[in-house]
Design a protein around this motif. Structure first.
Motif, PDB file in Angstrom:
ATOM      1  N   ASP A 173       0.844  -1.075  -0.144  1.00  0.00           N
ATOM      2  CA  ASP A 173       0.077  -0.104  -0.096  1.00  0.00           C
ATOM      3  C   ASP A 173       0.975   1.287   0.092  1.00  0.00           C
ATOM      4  N   ALA A 174       1.662   1.568  -1.168  1.00  0.00           N
ATOM      5  CA  ALA A 174       2.242   2.745  -1.168  1.00  0.00           C
ATOM      6  C   ALA A 174       1.344   3.710  -1.572  1.00  0.00           C
ATOM      7  N   GLU A 175       1.843   4.905  -0.804  1.00  0.00           N
ATOM      8  CA  GLU A 175       0.688   6.132  -0.848  1.00  0.00           C
ATOM      9  C   GLU A 175       1.655   7.624  -1.272  1.00  0.00           C
ATOM     10  N   ALA A 176       2.672   7.696  -0.937  1.00  0.00           N
ATOM     11  CA  ALA A 176       3.339   8.886  -1.277  1.00  0.00           C
ATOM     12  C   ALA A 176       4.933   8.760  -1.763  1.00  0.00           C
ATOM     13  N   ILE A 177       5.378   9.572  -2.692  1.00  0.00           N
ATOM     14  CA  ILE A 177       6.715   9.722  -2.911  1.00  0.00           C
ATOM     15  C   ILE A 177       7.270  11.197  -3.064  1.00  0.00           C
ATOM     16  N   SER A 178       8.530  11.398  -2.532  1.00  0.00           N
ATOM     17  CA  SER A 178       9.344  12.450  -2.573  1.00  0.00           C
ATOM     18  C   SER A 178      10.731  12.160  -2.859  1.00  0.00           C
ATOM     19  N   LEU A 179      11.260  13.175  -3.695  1.00  0.00           N
ATOM     20  CA  LEU A 179      12.899  13.184  -3.893  1.00  0.00           C
ATOM     21  C   LEU A 179      13.939  13.522  -2.818  1.00  0.00           C
ATOM     22  N   LEU A 180      14.412  12.792  -2.566  1.00  0.00           N
ATOM     23  CA  LEU A 180      15.465  12.785  -1.258  1.00  0.00           C
ATOM     24  C   LEU A 180      16.847  13.518  -1.837  1.00  0.00           C
ATOM     25  N   GLY A 181      17.166  13.045  -3.079  1.00  0.00           N
ATOM     26  CA  GLY A 181      18.320  13.693  -3.686  1.00  0.00           C
ATOM     27  C   GLY A 181      18.646  13.069  -4.893  1.00  0.00           C
ATOM     28  N   GLY A 182      19.285  13.966  -5.856  1.00  0.00           N
ATOM     29  CA  GLY A 182      19.638  13.711  -7.383  1.00  0.00           C
ATOM     30  C   GLY A 182      18.331  14.196  -8.142  1.00  0.00           C
ATOM     31  N   THR A 183      17.944  13.514  -9.104  1.00  0.00           N
ATOM     32  CA  THR A 183      17.134  14.077 -10.066  1.00  0.00           C
ATOM     33  C   THR A 183      15.994  12.803 -10.180  1.00  0.00           C
ATOM     34  N   PRO A 184      14.768  13.147 -10.907  1.00  0.00           N
ATOM     35  CA  PRO A 184      13.718  12.145 -11.115  1.00  0.00           C
ATOM     36  C   PRO A 184      14.274  11.117 -11.905  1.00  0.00           C
ATOM     37  N   ASP A 185      15.327  11.283 -12.789  1.00  0.00           N
ATOM     38  CA  ASP A 185      15.657  10.260 -13.769  1.00  0.00           C
ATOM     39  C   ASP A 185      16.575   9.377 -12.839  1.00  0.00           C
ATOM     40  N   GLU A 186      17.543   9.947 -11.991  1.00  0.00           N
ATOM     41  CA  GLU A 186      18.613   9.238 -11.284  1.00  0.00           C
ATOM     42  C   GLU A 186      18.527   9.849  -9.937  1.00  0.00           C
ATOM     43  N   GLY A 187      17.840   9.336  -8.935  1.00  0.00           N
ATOM     44  CA  GLY A 187      17.960   9.705  -7.604  1.00  0.00           C
ATOM     45  C   GLY A 187      17.464   8.800  -6.485  1.00  0.00           C
ATOM     46  N   GLU A 188      17.565   9.233  -5.398  1.00  0.00           N
ATOM     47  CA  GLU A 188      16.913   8.553  -4.353  1.00  0.00           C
ATOM     48  C   GLU A 188      15.567   9.097  -3.641  1.00  0.00           C
ATOM     49  N   PHE A 189      14.589   8.157  -3.616  1.00  0.00           N
ATOM     50  CA  PHE A 189      13.273   8.745  -3.307  1.00  0.00           C
ATOM     51  C   PHE A 189      12.873   8.206  -1.922  1.00  0.00           C
ATOM     52  N   LEU A 190      11.906   8.693  -1.267  1.00  0.00           N
ATOM     53  CA  LEU A 190      11.339   8.269  -0.110  1.00  0.00           C
ATOM     54  C   LEU A 190       9.952   7.839  -0.391  1.00  0.00           C
ATOM     55  N   VAL A 191       9.819   6.655  -0.180  1.00  0.00           N
ATOM     56  CA  VAL A 191       8.277   6.240  -0.354  1.00  0.00           C
ATOM     57  C   VAL A 191       7.437   5.811   1.005  1.00  0.00           C
ATOM     58  N   SER A 192       6.416   6.314   1.187  1.00  0.00           N
ATOM     59  CA  SER A 192       5.711   5.910   2.286  1.00  0.00           C
ATOM     60  C   SER A 192       4.832   4.867   2.112  1.00  0.00           C
ATOM     61  N   PHE A 193       4.429   3.967   3.022  1.00  0.00           N
ATOM     62  CA  PHE A 193       3.339   2.965   2.841  1.00  0.00           C
ATOM     63  C   PHE A 193       2.543   3.159   4.316  1.00  0.00           C
ATOM     64  N   GLU A 194       1.333   2.820   3.831  1.00  0.00           N
ATOM     65  CA  GLU A 194       0.198   3.259   4.652  1.00  0.00           C
ATOM     66  C   GLU A 194      -0.317   1.930   5.970  1.00  0.00           C
ATOM     67  N   ARG A 195      -0.732   1.196   5.336  1.00  0.00           N
ATOM     68  CA  ARG A 195      -1.149  -0.101   6.016  1.00  0.00           C
ATOM     69  C   ARG A 195      -0.196  -0.703   7.031  1.00  0.00           C
ATOM     70  N   LEU A 196       0.923  -1.294   6.316  1.00  0.00           N
ATOM     71  CA  LEU A 196       2.016  -1.656   7.087  1.00  0.00           C
ATOM     72  C   LEU A 196       3.018  -0.583   6.982  1.00  0.00           C
ATOM     73  N   SER A 197       2.775   0.185   8.060  1.00  0.00           N
ATOM     74  CA  SER A 197       3.278   1.753   7.909  1.00  0.00           C
ATOM     75  C   SER A 197       4.595   1.893   8.092  1.00  0.00           C
ATOM     76  N   ARG A 198       5.410   2.370   6.996  1.00  0.00           N
ATOM     77  CA  ARG A 198       7.149   2.431   7.200  1.00  0.00           C
ATOM     78  C   ARG A 198       7.383   3.458   6.112  1.00  0.00           C
ATOM     79  N   LEU A 199       8.284   3.985   6.298  1.00  0.00           N
ATOM     80  CA  LEU A 199       9.165   5.069   5.001  1.00  0.00           C
ATOM     81  C   LEU A 199      10.189   4.522   4.651  1.00  0.00           C
ATOM     82  N   ALA A 200      10.402   4.334   3.404  1.00  0.00           N
ATOM     83  CA  ALA A 200      11.508   3.690   2.684  1.00  0.00           C
ATOM     84  C   ALA A 200      12.423   4.160   1.972  1.00  0.00           C
TER      85      ALA A 200
END
Length: 256
Positions: free
Chosen positions: A44-71
């Motif tokens: 259940d992925a809900e949100a995504i945000s760029l942590l560093g780099g570019t959208p083509d080559e970068g690191e992203f933060l992805v949140s999950f709701e039901r089994l709640s965690r931030l990856a």
């Protein structure tokens, strides 16, 4: 998406209005990571945000709701690597219900808090009845609160260049009626232990051509306007639509 799919595309325009999508790609997020290939609540992925780099080559933060965690997940072209790390979660995660966990997550883009990760639960009230949120400071999740708008849940948030946040709220009923609000949170006003209300930017009802609005992002266009892009979630049913909407934010907010 709620089923661990990603999609990228370029938005085609008719003048200043979105008219369609082109150069679209779609795939499965982090297929090599068994922790993210479970069923149901694991996906259940809900949100995504760029942590560093570019959208083509970068690191992203992805949140999950039901089994709640931030990856933390790295992307190179259309290839998503397995999760590199999970952020430390607050103790309250143990009490999250099926649809109450991390719904909004973003990274503060400017000001003295630049780089700070922020997450807000969809509908998990604290002891005072406010929405529960957290700031990650030196790796530790520290709580803050956002006042509740009766009938509305938190669905996403995005940071402006000046460090302000724009929070997306939505109302949804089983009868298929929807409403949405955008709330402006001034730069630096979110701090550990604070209760924040913010300022209403806009409010819309279903009659104004919105749907189950669940995503928000921001960019500057060729005219240097600050553009908010919103997307709805159709939840794979015929009562809801997938919509993409764009609004120009008055520069008085973008430059505060």
């Amino acid at each position: 998406s709620d089923r661990l799919r990603w999609m990228t595309a370029d938005i085609a325009y008719d003048g200043n209005s979105p008219a369609g999508l082109k150069n679209a790609s779609i795939g499965v997020l982090a297929p090599a990571d068994p922790e993210m290939l479970g069923v149901g609540h694991d996906r259940d992925a809900e949100a995504i945000s760029l942590l560093g780099g570019t959208p083509d080559e970068g690191e992203f933060l992805v949140s999950f709701e039901r089994l709640s965690r931030l990856a933390r997940i790295r992307k190179t072209g259309d290839v998503w690597s397995p999760v590199s790390a999970y952020l430390k979660t607050p103790d309250e995660v143990k009490s999250f219900g099926a649809n109450t966990g991390f719904e909004a997550a973003t990274v503060i883009a400017g000001g003295p808090q630049k780089g700070t990760i922020v997450a807000i639960a969809e509908n998990y009230p604290d002891a005072r009845g406010h929405h529960s949120g957290w700031l990650w400071v030196d790796g530790e999740p520290l709580p803050f609160a956002l006042t509740v708008t009766p009938g509305y849940a938190i669905s996403d948030a995005v940071s402006l260049d000046n460090g302000a946040l724009v929070v997306l709220e939505r109302h949804a009923s089983w009868l298929g009626s929807f409403a949405m609000r955008l709330r402006y949170i001034a730069p630096g006003s979110i701090r550990p232990g604070t209760v924040v209300e913010g300022e209403l930017l806009m409010q819309a009802e279903g009659s104004e051509e919105i749907d189950n609005m669940e995503a928000i992002s921001v960019h500057r266009n060729a005219a240097n306007e600050t553009i908010l892009t919103l997307m709805s979630d159709d939840n794979f049913n015929y009562l809801e639509r997938t919509m993409l909407l764009q609004f120009a934010l008055p520069e008085t907010y973008a430059r505060r």
